[in-house]
Write a protein that holds these residues in place. Structure first.
Motif, PDB file in Angstrom:
ATOM      1  N   VAL A 126      71.584  48.504  69.255  1.00  0.00           N
ATOM      2  CA  VAL A 126      70.149  48.612  68.959  1.00  0.00           C
ATOM      3  C   VAL A 126      69.897  49.320  67.626  1.00  0.00           C
ATOM      4  CG1 VAL A 126      67.944  49.447  69.810  1.00  0.00           C
ATOM      5  CG2 VAL A 126      69.648  48.577  71.416  1.00  0.00           C
ATOM      6  N   LEU A 127      70.442  50.546  67.501  1.00  0.00           N
ATOM      7  CA  LEU A 127      70.133  51.338  66.316  1.00  0.00           C
ATOM      8  C   LEU A 127      70.568  50.665  65.012  1.00  0.00           C
ATOM      9  CD1 LEU A 127      70.888  54.949  67.614  1.00  0.00           C
ATOM     10  CD2 LEU A 127      68.668  53.863  67.298  1.00  0.00           C
ATOM     11  N   PRO A 128      71.796  50.090  64.963  1.00  0.00           N
ATOM     12  CA  PRO A 128      72.149  49.423  63.692  1.00  0.00           C
ATOM     13  C   PRO A 128      71.203  48.290  63.328  1.00  0.00           C
ATOM     14  CG  PRO A 128      74.096  49.822  64.991  1.00  0.00           C
ATOM     15  CD  PRO A 128      72.942  50.145  65.865  1.00  0.00           C
ATOM     16  N   ASP A 129      70.807  47.491  64.331  1.00  0.00           N
ATOM     17  CA  ASP A 129      69.874  46.390  64.046  1.00  0.00           C
ATOM     18  C   ASP A 129      68.539  46.910  63.545  1.00  0.00           C
ATOM     19  OD1 ASP A 129      71.853  44.681  64.838  1.00  0.00           O
ATOM     20  OD2 ASP A 129      71.044  44.379  66.870  1.00  0.00           O
ATOM     21  N   ILE A 130      68.038  47.967  64.194  1.00  0.00           N
ATOM     22  CA  ILE A 130      66.745  48.518  63.767  1.00  0.00           C
ATOM     23  C   ILE A 130      66.817  49.076  62.354  1.00  0.00           C
ATOM     24  CG2 ILE A 130      65.067  50.329  64.247  1.00  0.00           C
ATOM     25  CD1 ILE A 130      65.696  49.975  67.209  1.00  0.00           C
ATOM     26  N   CYS A 131      67.901  49.815  62.075  1.00  0.00           N
ATOM     27  CA  CYS A 131      68.039  50.392  60.738  1.00  0.00           C
ATOM     28  C   CYS A 131      68.135  49.301  59.665  1.00  0.00           C
ATOM     29  CB  CYS A 131      69.267  51.289  60.687  1.00  0.00           C
ATOM     30  SG  CYS A 131      69.125  52.773  61.695  1.00  0.00           S
ATOM     31  N   VAL A 137      63.115  45.206  55.593  1.00  0.00           N
ATOM     32  CA  VAL A 137      61.660  45.095  55.415  1.00  0.00           C
ATOM     33  C   VAL A 137      61.191  45.927  54.232  1.00  0.00           C
ATOM     34  CG1 VAL A 137      59.440  45.632  56.467  1.00  0.00           C
ATOM     35  CG2 VAL A 137      61.208  44.494  57.814  1.00  0.00           C
ATOM     36  N   GLU A 138      61.741  47.151  54.167  1.00  0.00           N
ATOM     37  CA  GLU A 138      61.343  48.015  53.051  1.00  0.00           C
ATOM     38  C   GLU A 138      61.746  47.408  51.702  1.00  0.00           C
ATOM     39  OE1 GLU A 138      61.865  52.704  51.675  1.00  0.00           O
ATOM     40  OE2 GLU A 138      62.844  51.914  53.490  1.00  0.00           O
ATOM     41  N   ASN A 139      62.967  46.890  51.641  1.00  0.00           N
ATOM     42  CA  ASN A 139      63.424  46.268  50.396  1.00  0.00           C
ATOM     43  C   ASN A 139      62.584  45.045  50.047  1.00  0.00           C
ATOM     44  OD1 ASN A 139      65.442  48.179  50.074  1.00  0.00           O
ATOM     45  ND2 ASN A 139      66.929  46.970  51.295  1.00  0.00           N
ATOM     46  N   LEU A 140      62.268  44.267  51.114  1.00  0.00           N
ATOM     47  CA  LEU A 140      61.461  43.083  50.870  1.00  0.00           C
ATOM     48  C   LEU A 140      60.061  43.432  50.386  1.00  0.00           C
ATOM     49  CD1 LEU A 140      62.509  40.859  53.917  1.00  0.00           C
ATOM     50  CD2 LEU A 140      63.058  40.464  51.507  1.00  0.00           C
ATOM     51  N   HIS A 141      59.505  44.510  50.970  1.00  0.00           N
ATOM     52  CA  HIS A 141      58.185  44.924  50.507  1.00  0.00           C
ATOM     53  C   HIS A 141      58.233  45.336  49.035  1.00  0.00           C
ATOM     54  CE1 HIS A 141      55.574  44.649  53.963  1.00  0.00           C
ATOM     55  NE2 HIS A 141      56.517  45.237  54.759  1.00  0.00           N
ATOM     56  N   ARG A 179      59.485  40.818  66.163  1.00  0.00           N
ATOM     57  CA  ARG A 179      60.513  40.453  67.149  1.00  0.00           C
ATOM     58  C   ARG A 179      61.517  41.593  67.360  1.00  0.00           C
ATOM     59  NH1 ARG A 179      61.907  34.253  65.148  1.00  0.00           N
ATOM     60  NH2 ARG A 179      59.917  33.294  65.852  1.00  0.00           N
ATOM     61  N   LEU A 180      61.907  42.182  66.225  1.00  0.00           N
ATOM     62  CA  LEU A 180      62.859  43.308  66.365  1.00  0.00           C
ATOM     63  C   LEU A 180      62.227  44.489  67.113  1.00  0.00           C
ATOM     64  CD1 LEU A 180      64.508  43.271  62.810  1.00  0.00           C
ATOM     65  CD2 LEU A 180      65.519  42.516  64.967  1.00  0.00           C
ATOM     66  N   GLN A 181      60.963  44.784  66.857  1.00  0.00           N
ATOM     67  CA  GLN A 181      60.295  45.882  67.565  1.00  0.00           C
ATOM     68  C   GLN A 181      60.165  45.571  69.069  1.00  0.00           C
ATOM     69  OE1 GLN A 181      56.620  46.386  65.438  1.00  0.00           O
ATOM     70  NE2 GLN A 181      57.576  47.584  63.769  1.00  0.00           N
ATOM     71  N   ASP A 182      59.854  44.284  69.358  1.00  0.00           N
ATOM     72  CA  ASP A 182      59.793  43.902  70.780  1.00  0.00           C
ATOM     73  C   ASP A 182      61.153  44.073  71.456  1.00  0.00           C
ATOM     74  OD1 ASP A 182      57.156  43.270  70.534  1.00  0.00           O
ATOM     75  OD2 ASP A 182      57.519  41.131  70.121  1.00  0.00           O
TER      76      ASP A 182
END
Length: 378
Positions: A126-131, A137-141, A179-182
């Motif tokens: 879980v944690l590696p995927d979230i990180c 997302v941050e890089n994409l933003h 999806r990742l947050q869900d």
């Protein structure tokens, strides 16, 4: 104490014989008109009387000490029974505590394994995927902002969209983030939080420590009780051996009044008792172990001796014997009646003796009463 009593009685008898000899010598010297030192003889007589009185006082003290010792033995037996019942209750409580301790230890091991499993899942899945998703997302933003600023300077967004656009839009990245947050929320719902698992582990550890202290306390108490039980058991076994010897001595003492000898064999392990009787007329000098091999009178007297030996070791206020002399001859009956009557008077308890034979040989007295019933038929 009985042997010491017998020694004292022998000393008293010897002193009485010496006194008699001195009196006879004094009488002989007076008859021969020979002057004797009367004062010296009277002094020796007074010393002999003082020795006799001292021995009698010692005999009374020893008898009183024997009674006190018997009372202590009875009290010790009662305390031993109470202690054995208490030890049984403590042993059962210890067994229950041990079972609860094993159950708690099993629960603790299960909880620790579950905690390690969930921690491993969180760390590896879980944690590696979230990180990674958050970083992406941050890089994409950042890239989007930079690219949008640069692209706006070069070409408006509408024109880029009209030409076909880019591979992924910000909305698509937003959908991926949702999806990742869900997925994170589903993992949290399906598994307990780490804080709850940690609290549960601490509660179980405290319960285990408390049970270990209780188990240690009960174990120390059990070891103390076991040591006390072993001491009392040794004393009880020693008293059992002494009682067996006392029963044999008393049985042999009653048999000796008729010229017999015998012993009582008691086996506490198999809970058996056997009698051995030696007849004076038996030239083979072999003991009879089966009373059925004796004659009617011999068997009756042997049984009577055994019963009197048991009565002497018990403290009962009333005793009754019915037709114990039926199979005895006249001599054996007289010896048996005298033995029973003397024993009853010495014990100080009430005895009821029933016999169909004549008891003219028994003399009535302040402690002995005879009653003859009328014949059933005229």
């Amino acid at each position: 104490m009985k042997r010491r009593r017998q020694d004292f009685q022998r000393n008293i008898t010897g002193l009485e014989l010496q006194l008699q000899d001195m009196q006879n010598a004094a009488q002989a010297e007076s008859d021969m008109s020979v002057e004797a030192d009367v004062n010296e003889l009277e002094g020796e007589i007074s010393k002999a009387k003082e020795g006799i009185q001292a021995n009698e006082d010692m005999l009374v003290k020893l008898t009183f000490s024997l009674q006190r010792a018997q009372e202590k033995v009875d009290a010790a037996k009662a305390r031993f029974d109470a202690l054995r019942e208490s030890a049984r209750g403590d042993i059962e409580a210890t067994k229950v505590a041990e079972e609860e301790l094993l159950t708690l230890e099993e629960e603790l091991r299960t909880a620790v394994l579950a905690l390690e499993h969930f921690q491993k899942i969180m760390q590896t899945r879980v944690l590696p995927d979230i990180c990674e998703a958050e970083k992406a997302v941050e890089n994409l933003h950042k890239e989007l902002e930079e690219t949008t600023g640069k692209a706006s300077q070069v070409c408006p967004e509408e024109e880029v969209t009209g030409l076909g656009g880019v591979d992924k839009s910000p909305q698509e990245y937003s959908i991926i983030l949702c999806r990742l947050q869900d997925r994170v929320r589903r993992e949290e719902r399906n598994n307990e939080p780490l804080e709850d698992l940690e609290n549960k582990r601490q509660i179980i550890e405290r319960r285990v420590v408390k049970k270990e202290l209780t188990y240690k306390s009960l174990k120390e108490k059990l070891e103390l009780l076991d040591g006390t039980y072993q001491i009392r058991l040794k004393k009880f076994q020693k008293n059992a051996i002494r009682l067996r010897q006392q029963l044999t001595w008393q049985f042999n003492g009653h048999l000796r009044k008729k010229g017999f000898s015998g012993s009582v064999k008691v086996d506490y392990s198999t809970e058996t008792l056997s009698l051995e009787v030696q007849m004076p007329q038996d030239v083979s000098n072999s003991a009879v172990r089966d009373t059925r091999a004796l004659s009617g009178g011999e068997r009756s007297y042997s049984t009577l001796s055994f019963a009197l030996a048991l009565h002497e070791m018990t403290e009962a206020q009333f005793h009754a014997m019915d037709e114990f002399d039926v199979f005895m001859d006249a001599i054996s009956r007289k010896i048996s009646l005298d033995t029973v009557v003397d024993f009853a008077v010495l014990q100080g308890s009430q005895w009821i003796l029933i016999t169909p034979h004549d008891i003219f040989s028994v003399k009535a007295g302040p402690f002995v009463r005879k009653q003859q019933m009328s014949a059933p038929r005229p």
